[in-house]
Write a protein that holds these residues in place. Structure first.
Motif, short mmCIF file in Angstrom:
data_model
loop_
_atom_site.label_atom_id
_atom_site.label_comp_id
_atom_site.label_asym_id
_atom_site.label_seq_id
_atom_site.Cartn_x
_atom_site.Cartn_y
_atom_site.Cartn_z
N THR A 461 -4.66 -1.21 -11.67
CA THR A 461 -3.92 -2.51 -12.74
C THR A 461 -2.90 -2.62 -13.17
OG1 THR A 461 -6.51 -2.66 -12.98
CG2 THR A 461 -5.44 -4.46 -13.70
N THR A 462 -1.38 -4.18 -12.46
CA THR A 462 -0.72 -3.68 -13.16
C THR A 462 -0.37 -5.42 -13.37
OG1 THR A 462 1.36 -3.34 -11.98
CG2 THR A 462 -0.31 -4.01 -10.55
N THR A 463 0.70 -5.38 -13.66
CA THR A 463 1.38 -7.01 -14.55
C THR A 463 2.50 -7.17 -13.86
OG1 THR A 463 2.13 -5.63 -15.72
CG2 THR A 463 0.55 -6.75 -16.43
N ASN A 464 3.39 -5.42 -12.93
CA ASN A 464 4.00 -6.43 -12.41
C ASN A 464 4.24 -4.98 -11.11
OD1 ASN A 464 5.95 -8.00 -14.42
ND2 ASN A 464 5.58 -6.53 -15.75
N ALA A 465 4.65 -5.58 -9.67
CA ALA A 465 4.72 -5.03 -8.68
C ALA A 465 5.25 -3.19 -9.45
CB ALA A 465 6.03 -5.82 -7.87
N LEU A 466 4.70 -2.60 -8.23
CA LEU A 466 5.37 -0.99 -8.36
C LEU A 466 6.53 -0.81 -7.87
CD1 LEU A 466 1.55 0.62 -8.22
CD2 LEU A 466 3.46 0.12 -10.05
N LYS A 467 7.30 -0.41 -7.90
CA LYS A 467 8.88 -0.46 -6.66
C LYS A 467 8.98 1.17 -6.63
CE LYS A 467 10.67 -4.37 -9.27
NZ LYS A 467 9.05 -4.37 -9.82
N LEU A 468 9.25 1.50 -4.92
CA LEU A 468 9.58 2.19 -4.82
C LEU A 468 11.24 1.82 -4.45
CD1 LEU A 468 6.97 3.18 -1.75
CD2 LEU A 468 6.67 3.98 -4.57
N ASN A 469 12.03 2.77 -5.39
CA ASN A 469 12.89 2.28 -5.02
C ASN A 469 14.64 3.21 -4.37
OD1 ASN A 469 15.34 0.74 -6.71
ND2 ASN A 469 16.30 2.33 -8.13
N GLY A 470 14.77 2.98 -2.78
CA GLY A 470 15.37 4.06 -2.55
C GLY A 470 15.34 5.18 -1.87
N THR A 471 13.43 5.74 -2.27
CA THR A 471 12.73 6.53 -2.14
C THR A 471 12.76 6.90 -0.69
OG1 THR A 471 10.55 5.21 -2.17
CG2 THR A 471 11.25 7.11 -4.46
N THR A 472 12.32 8.21 -0.08
CA THR A 472 12.31 9.07 0.65
C THR A 472 11.04 9.59 1.14
OG1 THR A 472 14.51 8.44 1.63
CG2 THR A 472 13.43 9.91 3.66
N GLY A 473 10.35 9.23 1.97
CA GLY A 473 9.43 10.11 2.11
C GLY A 473 7.42 10.14 1.26
#
Length: 772
Positions: A461-473
């Motif tokens: 449960t999150t209050t803000n978005a979970l971010k994939l920031n420039g990740t690969t794989g």
């Protein structure tokens, strides 16, 4: 001082007392706390002006010394506010007919006729015009208060005489600690009276003691200079006015910029550069000595801080200084991977105003801290990652996206091999504060990071978005097989659940239940692929997920999967085999030239209840797509919504506006805008195309029903509004059942509608409704 008194009360005599006093004096000297006090020179800035005295200013005054008074005093008077002078608060004042004011609990006697700024008198000296004066036949001293300022008006004889007053001036004390003197002009008497020459000499200034004062020298009728600690008690010049003197206090602590220490690999010392300023009227930051800024730091597990002084960088000035601070890990006993170091910077100006960054420190000076910030800055010593990592209660990390959680650690660390992240418990407190960013890799990569539930179904449960920031794989695999599954929820407020950004590529989100708060605007979404100039988000896959709302089904999700941004285009995205349920406006929204070579396939889109909609609904919306876009095998049905807009609303199953040179293939989709739709009339479009690229629409099964039309809007199985530059669309092998009817409306209902040339072959079209 309390310690010295305590010792004296115990009758420690002779040399023993002297040694103890000397010992404590040394302690206080080295800490700096005993003698850290404000002075006139460190506190006040002297300036002059030529404003208007203003006389009584229309205020209601109280007279404290009347006419025909010599060496008279007002006695103690209460200030209308607490006045801070050199760090001390004062609530009482007194004044004499000799042009002198004092602060504190001891009143002036009126006999202070020797105008010596270096004299020792009780209390504080405030001298707008101090000499042996009198009020004369029509003079006075009176005061008024108005909105944070006390006005003290003098009308006196200067030099002293028994005649009419010939000098008029005013003192203003402000609640912020300011002291100012205003002198009259040659305007009409009795107001604004200029002050003549005084052969006997007079003093102007403010003082704290016999050695701590500011003395003003009149250099002309409307000009002056100021000396701190050197008295001029022999001013003789006239003051024609208008003329003002301002003593403005520096009560504002330094400003410390917000730079922080990055989480970088290695155990070496860290260096932090900060700009420390001392703003308007600031007395500057000490650049040498024992009061220069310091950095305090400790391991998060330690009870006490250590500190080191900053190093002044000569590129600044005393009011805008640049400092380097070193965190010396040896003072912490060394550091190892996983250690969290907490720190803050503290600074004082030359007037002993103190501030810290982060805020919260309380101190006598930079060397003597009495209260530490409750939320200091921090960094950690990154770890190496490979194999299995656990997140949750009792795991290696308690959270994914919170400070100190896995995302922060792995983003700053080094990945030595493929990593499996097992979620071993529910994670109810995710904040989305820290993104999972591209990490450093050892030789032998690229390596992958897989996040999945372990030991049972898990809920994040999150209050803000979970971010994939420039990740690969990165793979988020919910293992949605009925026994081991992952749910990610965002139960309230705007914003989404997952964001891919800044070149996030070759990532997979699969087998996961994603439920976000719905409704209202584009800030309410579930998954976002955000495109910017930083890098292209390429070859990401979103598959086998359930995407829906965490609120009532009638609120709906504004956008299930959303592409945003315009500076670059997400390339090679695959959106396959997802269920998108209870949609407010867009189930899949590829907006404004944000995608290249996209596949949208095998998705099911439907609503379980009538979602309250603003104007329109789109199942799959592709605008400005380039390259080749394939939309196939999708099932769109039960598009239930009730509009709050009475002017126009519409339901569109698949909409596309291909860019010039691109190819759009729409095939093998089932679109059923059916009888259970809960909105009247207006436009239904199962498949709608408008644009410039090549369009192929084939093997689609379309049903259009719904309530009877009561207005002029039509219904369309396939709607093509081509442009002059658009190649002729190819429409083949589609089965279209148009069951829409008119009631009181005039709208028409079409199996296929086009405004230009198309190639239409082998389509099976049936229309049995009135107006079809």
């Amino acid at each position: 001082m309390q310690k010295l008194l305590f010792l004296s009360q115990h009758k420690l005599m002779g040399r023993k007392v002297s040694k103890i006093i000397f010992f404590f004096s040394l302690i206080l000297f080295f800490t700096g706390s005993a003698y850290a006090q404000k002075t006139v020179s460190s506190t006040y800035t002297f300036t002059t002006g030529t404003g208007t005295y203003g006389g009584d200013l229309g205020l209601s005054y109280t007279t404290v010394i009347g006419a025909n008074q010599d060496n008279a005093t007002s006695g103690l008077r209460n200030l209308p506010f607490t006045f801070n002078y050199l760090g001390q608060d004062y609530t009482q004042w007194s004044v004499t007919s000799n042009g002198l004011i004092t602060l504190g609990g001891t009143a002036l006697t009126g006999n202070e006729t020797s105008n010596s700024m270096a004299a020792s008198i009780p209390g504080i000296k405030i001298a707008p015009y101090w000499d042996d004066l009198a009020t004369g036949t029509n003079g006075y001293v009176k005061y008024a208060y108005y909105y944070g300022t006390m006005y003290i008006n003098f009308r006196l004889t200067a030099p002293k005489s028994a005649g009419a007053a010939n000098a008029e001036f005013q003192v203003r004390l402000t609640a912020s600690g300011g002291i100012s003197f205003y002198y009259g002009s040659t305007a009409s008497w009795p107001a604004f009276q200029s002050i003549g020459t005084n052969a006997g000499g007079y003093s102007i200034g403010i003082g704290n003691s016999a050695t701590d004062f500011a003395s003003v020298t009149m250099t002309g009728a409307t000009t002056a200079t100021c000396a701190f600690g050197t008295a001029n008690d022999a001013n003789t010049r006239s003051i024609t006015g208008p003329f003002d003197i301002y003593f403005t206090p520096d009560n504002t602590p330094p400003t410390i910029s917000n730079e922080t220490i990055a989480n970088i690999a290695g155990t070496g010392n860290r260096t932090l550069t900060k700009t420390i300023g001392d703003g308007y009227n600031g007395k500057g930051i000490p650049t040498s000595g024992s009061y220069i800024p310091r950095i305090y730091y400790k391991k998060s597990t330690d009870a006490t801080y250590v500190s080191t002084p900053g190093q002044y960088v000569s590129s600044g000035t005393q009011t805008n200084t640049v400092w380097d601070f070193t965190v010396d890990h040896s003072l912490l006993g060394g550091v190892v991977a996983g250690d969290v170091i907490q720190y803050f910077v503290i600074a004082q100006d030359n007037n002993f105003n103190i501030s810290s960054n982060p805020t919260g420190a309380v101190a006598t000076d930079v060397n003597t801290i009495t209260t530490y910030p409750t939320s200091p800055s921090s960094y950690f010593i990154p770890s190496n990652f490979s194999g299995v990592v656990t997140v949750g209660t009792g795991g290696d990390y308690e959270s994914l996206s919170n400070a100190g959680g896995l995302f922060e650690q792995i983003s700053a660390g080094t990945v030595l091999g493929d990593v499996t992240v097992n979620i071993i418990s529910d994670l109810p407190g995710e904040t989305g504060t820290i993104s999972l960013s591209a990490w450093a890799e050892d030789a032998g990569g690229p390596y992958t990071v897989t996040i999945k539930p372990n030991g049972g179904a898990r809920t994040i449960t999150t209050t803000n978005a979970l971010k994939l920031n420039g990740t690969t794989g990165v793979t988020i695999d919910g293992l949605n097989d009925g026994t081991n599954s992952l749910s990610i929820l965002k139960p309230a407020s705007s914003g989404g659940i997952l964001v891919l950004q800044n070149g996030a590529s070759d990532n997979t989100i699969t087998n996961t239940y994603l439920s976000a708060y719905g409704y209202t605007s584009s800030s309410y979404y579930v998954i976002s692929i955000y495109n910017s100039s930083a890098a292209v988000n390429s070859n990401n896959t979103i598959s086998n997920n359930t995407i829906t709302t965490s609120s009532s089904p009638t609120r709906g999700i504004y956008a299930g999967i959303m592409f945003t941004g315009t500076s670059s285009r997400a390339d090679g995205t695959v959106i396959d085999n997802n269920k998108l349920i209870d949609i407010y406006q867009y189930a899949i929204w590829i907006n404004n030239n944000t995608a290249v070579n996209t596949v949208v396939s095998n998705n099911e889109i439907y609503n379980t209840a009538a979602v309250s909609s603003n104007r329109y609904f789109n199942g799959i919306y592709v605008y400005g797509n380039i390259g080749t876009t394939n939309v196939f095998n999708n099932y769109i049905h039960d598009i239930l919504f009730s509009s709050t807009n009475s002017t126009f609303y519409a339901a569109t199953g698949i909409y596309s506006n291909p860019s010039g040179g691109s190819v759009l293939n729409v095939y093998n989709n089932v679109v059923a805008l059916d009888e259970t739709t809960l909105h009247e009339a207006n436009a239904y479009k199962a498949i709608s195309v408008y644009g410039y690229g090549t369009t192929n629409i084939s093997y689609n099964s379309i049903y259009v029903g719904g309530s009877a039309v009561t207005d002029s809007y039509g219904s369309y199985g396939i709607y093509v509004l081509s442009t002059a530059a658009m190649p002729a669309p190819i429409i083949k092998n589609n089965a279209i059942f148009m069951a829409r009817s008119n009631s009181t409306g005039t709208g028409k209902h079409y199996g296929i509608y086009t405004a230009s040339t198309v190639t239409s072959d082998y389509n099976d079209i049936f229309a049995n409704g009135t107006g079809g």
